[in-house]
Design a protein around this motif. Structure first.
Motif, mmCIF file in Angstrom:
data_model
loop_
_atom_site.group_PDB
_atom_site.id
_atom_site.type_symbol
_atom_site.label_atom_id
_atom_site.label_comp_id
_atom_site.label_asym_id
_atom_site.label_seq_id
_atom_site.Cartn_x
_atom_site.Cartn_y
_atom_site.Cartn_z
ATOM 1 N N ASN A 84 -37.951 -3.880 16.677
ATOM 2 C CA ASN A 84 -37.622 -5.217 16.211
ATOM 3 C C ASN A 84 -36.734 -5.158 14.964
ATOM 4 N N GLY A 85 -35.663 -5.953 14.957
ATOM 5 C CA GLY A 85 -34.748 -5.986 13.819
ATOM 6 C C GLY A 85 -33.636 -4.953 13.868
ATOM 7 N N GLN A 86 -33.696 -4.049 14.840
ATOM 8 C CA GLN A 86 -32.637 -3.034 14.953
ATOM 9 C C GLN A 86 -31.344 -3.677 15.432
ATOM 10 N N LYS A 87 -30.218 -3.161 14.968
ATOM 11 C CA LYS A 87 -28.916 -3.770 15.243
ATOM 12 C C LYS A 87 -28.096 -2.927 16.219
ATOM 13 N N ILE A 88 -27.363 -3.648 17.083
ATOM 14 C CA ILE A 88 -26.393 -3.031 17.989
ATOM 15 C C ILE A 88 -25.026 -3.580 17.607
ATOM 16 N N ILE A 89 -24.097 -2.695 17.246
ATOM 17 C CA ILE A 89 -22.810 -3.121 16.684
ATOM 18 C C ILE A 89 -21.674 -2.828 17.656
ATOM 19 N N HIS B 229 -17.888 -2.649 17.321
ATOM 20 C CA HIS B 229 -16.850 -2.597 16.283
ATOM 21 C C HIS B 229 -15.563 -3.272 16.765
ATOM 22 N N GLY B 230 -14.981 -4.099 15.882
ATOM 23 C CA GLY B 230 -13.706 -4.743 16.161
ATOM 24 C C GLY B 230 -13.764 -5.816 17.232
ATOM 25 N N GLU B 231 -14.950 -6.392 17.476
ATOM 26 C CA GLU B 231 -15.077 -7.404 18.526
ATOM 27 C C GLU B 231 -15.308 -8.809 17.975
ATOM 28 N N ALA B 232 -15.160 -9.003 16.678
ATOM 29 C CA ALA B 232 -15.304 -10.343 16.104
ATOM 30 C C ALA B 232 -13.999 -11.131 16.296
ATOM 31 N N ASP B 233 -13.964 -12.371 15.802
ATOM 32 C CA ASP B 233 -12.762 -13.197 15.927
ATOM 33 C C ASP B 233 -11.579 -12.538 15.214
ATOM 34 N N GLU B 234 -10.413 -12.632 15.854
ATOM 35 C CA GLU B 234 -9.203 -12.063 15.282
ATOM 36 C C GLU B 234 -8.344 -13.146 14.642
ATOM 37 N N ALA B 235 -7.541 -12.735 13.679
ATOM 38 C CA ALA B 235 -6.608 -13.643 13.006
ATOM 39 C C ALA B 235 -5.417 -12.825 12.531
ATOM 40 N N PRO B 236 -4.234 -13.440 12.466
ATOM 41 C CA PRO B 236 -3.034 -12.716 12.018
ATOM 42 C C PRO B 236 -3.205 -12.141 10.616
ATOM 43 N N ASP B 237 -2.738 -10.913 10.434
ATOM 44 C CA ASP B 237 -2.752 -10.228 9.130
ATOM 45 C C ASP B 237 -4.169 -10.095 8.562
ATOM 46 N N THR B 238 -5.163 -10.041 9.434
ATOM 47 C CA THR B 238 -6.560 -9.918 8.993
ATOM 48 C C THR B 238 -7.232 -8.799 9.768
ATOM 49 N N LEU B 239 -8.000 -7.982 9.048
ATOM 50 C CA LEU B 239 -8.736 -6.904 9.692
ATOM 51 C C LEU B 239 -9.888 -7.510 10.495
ATOM 52 N N THR B 240 -9.938 -7.185 11.776
ATOM 53 C CA THR B 240 -10.962 -7.750 12.652
ATOM 54 C C THR B 240 -12.327 -7.163 12.338
ATOM 55 N N VAL C 283 -22.269 -8.163 15.808
ATOM 56 C CA VAL C 283 -23.556 -7.507 15.598
ATOM 57 C C VAL C 283 -24.655 -8.266 16.336
ATOM 58 N N PHE C 284 -25.402 -7.547 17.177
ATOM 59 C CA PHE C 284 -26.585 -8.094 17.846
ATOM 60 C C PHE C 284 -27.821 -7.549 17.135
#
Length: 231
Positions: free
Chosen positions: A71-76, A78-89, A93-94
């Motif tokens: 319980n509480g453990q995280k599954i990540i 990487h680089g799958e969040a919302d993207e935006a120009p000139d911004t590091l994605t 995290v689940f």
């Protein structure tokens, strides 16, 4: 191309007349280029994003749960969040939320289960089948002559949860025993028990000189009765 509204600065200035010889100026991101300082002509705009440089997309991600995760453990991802120009994605995290089981309780890699015995079973032995989480039937029994005391714990090795990243290893399964005592016994039952159990540690009172008012019989459930002061 350079934004014509802000002349490439990305900011626009608005003025508001407040009174005689008084004017307020306000600077804010350009509404035409959204603060970027650049615009895209209509003929060059992408038909999907309409010049916003981002589009909505549906994507299926497969979340793999490994044996022993807690319980509480995280599954990540990487680089799958919302993207935006000139911004590091960023990352997606689940966080695992463990659902309670009606029978088994988990503490780390160990499992705990409750079982109630009658007084006869606790003193004279018992056997029962325990259905495990995976559907297996565990045959539980006492050794000959073994007495189970109230609130005692018995452990079964390697019957707990798998150890995370070492699934060949398992924790323990603890059985917590509750013993139910009878509400009362008949004189015949008391006599039979006295013949089978060890002798009393204190003898019965035989002195007739003891004041009857000093002889106290235990009764009730332990709750003290007090007369109401308002009566």
């Amino acid at each position: 191309m350079k934004c014509s509204g802000c002349q490439g600065s990305g900011m626009e200035v608005s003025s508001r007349h407040l009174g005689p010889s008084m004017t307020q100026q306000k600077q804010q991101p350009c509404s035409e280029c959204k603060g970027t300082g650049e615009t895209i002509s209509d003929k060059c705009r992408c038909p999907q994003c309409r010049g916003k440089k981002v589009v909505q997309e549906k994507k299926v991600l497969e979340v793999h749960l490994e044996k022993g995760m807690q319980n509480g453990q995280k599954i990540i991802f990487h680089g799958e969040a919302d993207e935006a120009p000139d911004t590091l994605t960023g990352d997606l995290v689940f966080t695992l939320a463990q659902k309670d089981h009606p029978k088994f309780k988990r503490k780390g890699d160990d499992l705990f289960v409750e079982h109630t015995l009658s007084l006869t079973e606790a003193l004279c032995g018992f056997q029962f089948a325990l259905t495990h989480l995976d559907g297996r039937q565990l045959f539980i029994k006492t050794n000959t002559g073994e007495v189970i005391k109230p609130d005692s714990l018995k452990a079964l090795d390697d019957e707990g949860m798998p150890v995370y990243q070492r699934p060949s290893m398992r924790g323990k399964l603890y059985i917590h025993f509750t013993v139910e005592f009878p509400e009362s016994l008949t004189a015949e039952q008391c006599k039979a028990l006295e013949g089978a159990l060890p002798a009393r540690t204190s003898s019965l009172l035989t002195d007739t000189k003891v004041d009857e008012r000093e002889k106290i019989n235990l009764h009730g459930d332990g709750a003290q009765r007090v007369q109401c002061a308002q009566q």
